[in-house]
Design a protein around this motif. Structure first.
Motif, PDB file in Angstrom:
ATOM      1  N   SER A 181       0.816  -1.216   0.000  1.00 21.28           N
ATOM      2  CA  SER A 181       0.000   0.000   0.000  1.00 21.28           C
ATOM      3  C   SER A 181       0.844   1.258   0.000  1.00 21.28           C
ATOM      4  CB  SER A 181      -0.895   0.011   1.244  1.00 21.28           C
ATOM      5  OG  SER A 181      -0.097   0.209   2.407  1.00 21.28           O
ATOM      6  N   GLY A 182       2.159   1.106   0.198  1.00 18.85           N
ATOM      7  CA  GLY A 182       3.013   2.287   0.347  1.00 18.85           C
ATOM      8  C   GLY A 182       3.093   2.754   1.793  1.00 18.85           C
ATOM      9  N   GLY A 183       2.246   2.199   2.659  1.00 18.58           N
ATOM     10  CA  GLY A 183       2.244   2.568   4.078  1.00 18.58           C
ATOM     11  C   GLY A 183       3.334   1.837   4.853  1.00 18.58           C
ATOM     12  N   LYS A 184       3.436   2.145   6.144  1.00 20.11           N
ATOM     13  CA  LYS A 184       4.551   1.651   6.934  1.00 20.11           C
ATOM     14  C   LYS A 184       4.599   0.131   7.034  1.00 20.11           C
ATOM     15  CE  LYS A 184       1.993   2.440  11.270  1.00 20.11           C
ATOM     16  NZ  LYS A 184       0.764   1.887  10.730  1.00 20.11           N
ATOM     17  N   ASP A 185       3.434  -0.491   7.208  1.00 17.85           N
ATOM     18  CA  ASP A 185       3.430  -1.931   7.465  1.00 17.85           C
ATOM     19  C   ASP A 185       3.881  -2.728   6.242  1.00 17.85           C
ATOM     20  OD1 ASP A 185       2.355  -1.766  10.175  1.00 17.85           O
ATOM     21  OD2 ASP A 185       0.557  -1.022   9.185  1.00 17.85           O
ATOM     22  N   SER A 186       3.276  -2.446   5.082  1.00 17.15           N
ATOM     23  CA  SER A 186       3.662  -3.214   3.902  1.00 17.15           C
ATOM     24  C   SER A 186       5.073  -2.847   3.451  1.00 17.15           C
ATOM     25  CB  SER A 186       2.647  -3.026   2.772  1.00 17.15           C
ATOM     26  OG  SER A 186       2.582  -1.693   2.344  1.00 17.15           O
ATOM     27  N   TYR A 213       8.142   5.756   3.397  1.00 19.29           N
ATOM     28  CA  TYR A 213       6.769   5.263   3.297  1.00 19.29           C
ATOM     29  C   TYR A 213       5.774   6.411   3.305  1.00 19.29           C
ATOM     30  CZ  TYR A 213       6.522   5.672   8.467  1.00 19.29           C
ATOM     31  OH  TYR A 213       6.536   6.120   9.764  1.00 19.29           O
ATOM     32  N   SER A 227       2.403   8.225   4.644  1.00 23.30           N
ATOM     33  CA  SER A 227       1.745   8.193   5.950  1.00 23.30           C
ATOM     34  C   SER A 227       0.604   9.195   6.086  1.00 23.30           C
ATOM     35  CB  SER A 227       2.768   8.433   7.052  1.00 23.30           C
ATOM     36  OG  SER A 227       3.441   9.646   6.833  1.00 23.30           O
ATOM     37  N   GLU A 228      -0.182   9.341   5.044  1.00 20.05           N
ATOM     38  CA  GLU A 228      -1.389  10.147   5.225  1.00 20.05           C
ATOM     39  C   GLU A 228      -2.555   9.233   5.520  1.00 20.05           C
ATOM     40  OE1 GLU A 228      -2.445  13.222   2.382  1.00 20.05           O
ATOM     41  OE2 GLU A 228      -0.324  13.752   2.338  1.00 20.05           O
TER      42      GLU A 228
END
Lengths: 101, 321
Positions: free
Chosen positions: B59-64, B232, B234-235
């Motif tokens: 997703s581009g987010g921190k977890d993935s 990453y 983070s919005e």
């Protein structure tokens, strides 16, 4: 009387959105009677840097749970949290863990 | 007071205190421990066999981002081939920036990337269109639930297109604990019972799915990303503020301040739960439209799309089934 301090205040992980999207802030904290600690830095940030929805950053006299605080890259839990006394040229980084996945 | 020395190497100053154990570690020892724990999770749970082609939900987010970074480091040792699969939900102004982050990651890590879009998969429905059609119907707060059902389907489809044998997602311990809490509060015993374990083995023709970061706390995921200087996105999604999950998250964060191990303890509790025989849901059958696992005639995704196309979006989430 504590002398003025120059510190870098930094926001990340989405916390910067409450600060006009600006991540790094070079700030000068004025000289004051008591030494500068994170507790009164937060009051200063709320008054001088925070642009919107303060409750998403500060709750009570601390940061909102879920926001990490690193002082010179070390977790503030190791440094006394709110009682940590700022040193000249410190970097204080606030990272939100609450945004997206 | 200065930070104590690292409890592992004893040389560097500690950079963090681990939520579960209270152990104080330096950045390098923490990253090594974090990676070793993901490896142990994968090996002990036999989640990804050698030779697996793994679709990483990105997703581009921190977890993935952290998941892809760690798996890429472990891939040669585990004998895995990785393929990033990103889902474009069609959320204006939000997903575009997130997808840009995924593209940067794919280029930097030299990993193949495939993007699948709701609009292409679901007969023109974007998440923005779904949100418009549910606005004012008392369902607007369910956006994230709708989206979750569709994203699951989209990821499955994307994974099939790239020939994947397994799907991994970046869910961390906090996500799992929030879900446990939400299922409790909704009285959804069936979901509560299904939520345990590290993933699904792939019943009903679905690809096996797993969550290698399920035992990693959100704090550690973020600190790992910070230590490794990972880029990453983070919005927060525009639809998230109304979601019920936010309340579960706030509550957990407040509990965590009083008891740092609360997140992992709650995940552990859920894994140990057993339903009384009378509360057990019937064995799921196959969706009459797509063949996916379904507890009713249509699976969640087909039922949702069916409702949208009839102008009556509905969901089968909660205890009233």
């Amino acid at each position: 009387m504590a002398a003025p301090l120059s510190v870098e205040v930094e926001f990340g992980g989405g916390a910067e959105l409450l600060f006009d999207g600006v991540k790094k802030h070079q700030v000068t904290l004025p000289g004051q009677e008591e030494p500068w600690d994170i507790r009164n830095l937060l009051v200063w940030i709320k008054k001088n840097l925070l642009k919107e929805r303060p409750e998403l950053f500060i709750q009570g006299d601390s940061v909102r749970p879920g926001i990490l605080v690193l002082v010179n890259d070390a977790d503030w839990e190791l440094l006394g949290e709110l009682d940590y006394q700022l040193q000249d040229q410190d970097n204080i980084l606030f990272i939100s863990t609450l945004h997206g996945g | 007071m200065p930070a104590p020395p690292c409890a592992s190497c004893g040389k560097a100053r500690a950079a963090l205190r681990r939520p579960r154990s209270g152990q104080a570690l330096c950045g390098a020892c923490f990253c090594a421990a974090f990676e070793a724990e993901v490896l142990r999770t994968v090996l002990a749970g036999r989640l990804l066999p050698p030779g697996a082609v793994v679709a990483v939900g990105a997703s581009g987010g921190k977890d993935s981002t952290v998941l892809a970074h760690v798996l890429r480091a472990l891939a040669p040792r585990l004998g895995l081939a990785l393929h990033l699969v990103a889902v474009d939900e069609g959320i204006g102004g939000y997903r575009d920036a997130a997808l840009a982050a995924v593209r940067r990651q794919a280029a930097r890590w030299e990993l193949p990337l495939t993007v699948v879009a709701y609009a292409d998969l679901f007969g023109g429905w974007t998440m923005d269109a779904v949100a418009r059609s549910t606005a004012g119907s008392g369902r607007s707060r369910s956006c994230c639930t709708f989206c979750g059902v569709l994203r699951r389907r989209a990821l499955e489809e994307g994974a099939r297109r790239v020939g994947a044998t397994h799907i991994v997602t970046g869910h961390n311990a906090d996500d799992m604990a929030e879900t446990v809490l939400m299922n409790f509060l909704r009285g959804d015993a069936a979901r509560l019972a299904r939520g345990g374990g590290l993933g699904s083995r792939g019943e009903g023709g679905a690809l096996p799915r797993c969550r290698p970061l399920q035992l990693a706390s959100q704090k550690e995921v973020v600190l790992y990303a910070h230590s490794r200087r990972l880029d990453y996105f983070s919005e927060e999604c525009v639809y998230a503020p109304e979601a019920f999950r936010g309340h579960a998250r706030d509550l957990l964060k407040r509990l965590e301040a009083a008891r740092p191990s609360v997140v992992l303890d709650l995940v552990h509790s859920a894994e140990r739960l057993a339903l009384a025989p009378a509360a057990r849901p019937p064995r799921p059958g196959a969706c009459s439209r797509c063949g996916a696992l379904a507890s009713r005639a249509l699976c969640q995704a087909c039922a949702l799309l069916d409702g949208l196309n009839r102008g009556r979006p509905r969901l089968a989430i909660g205890k009233g089934r």
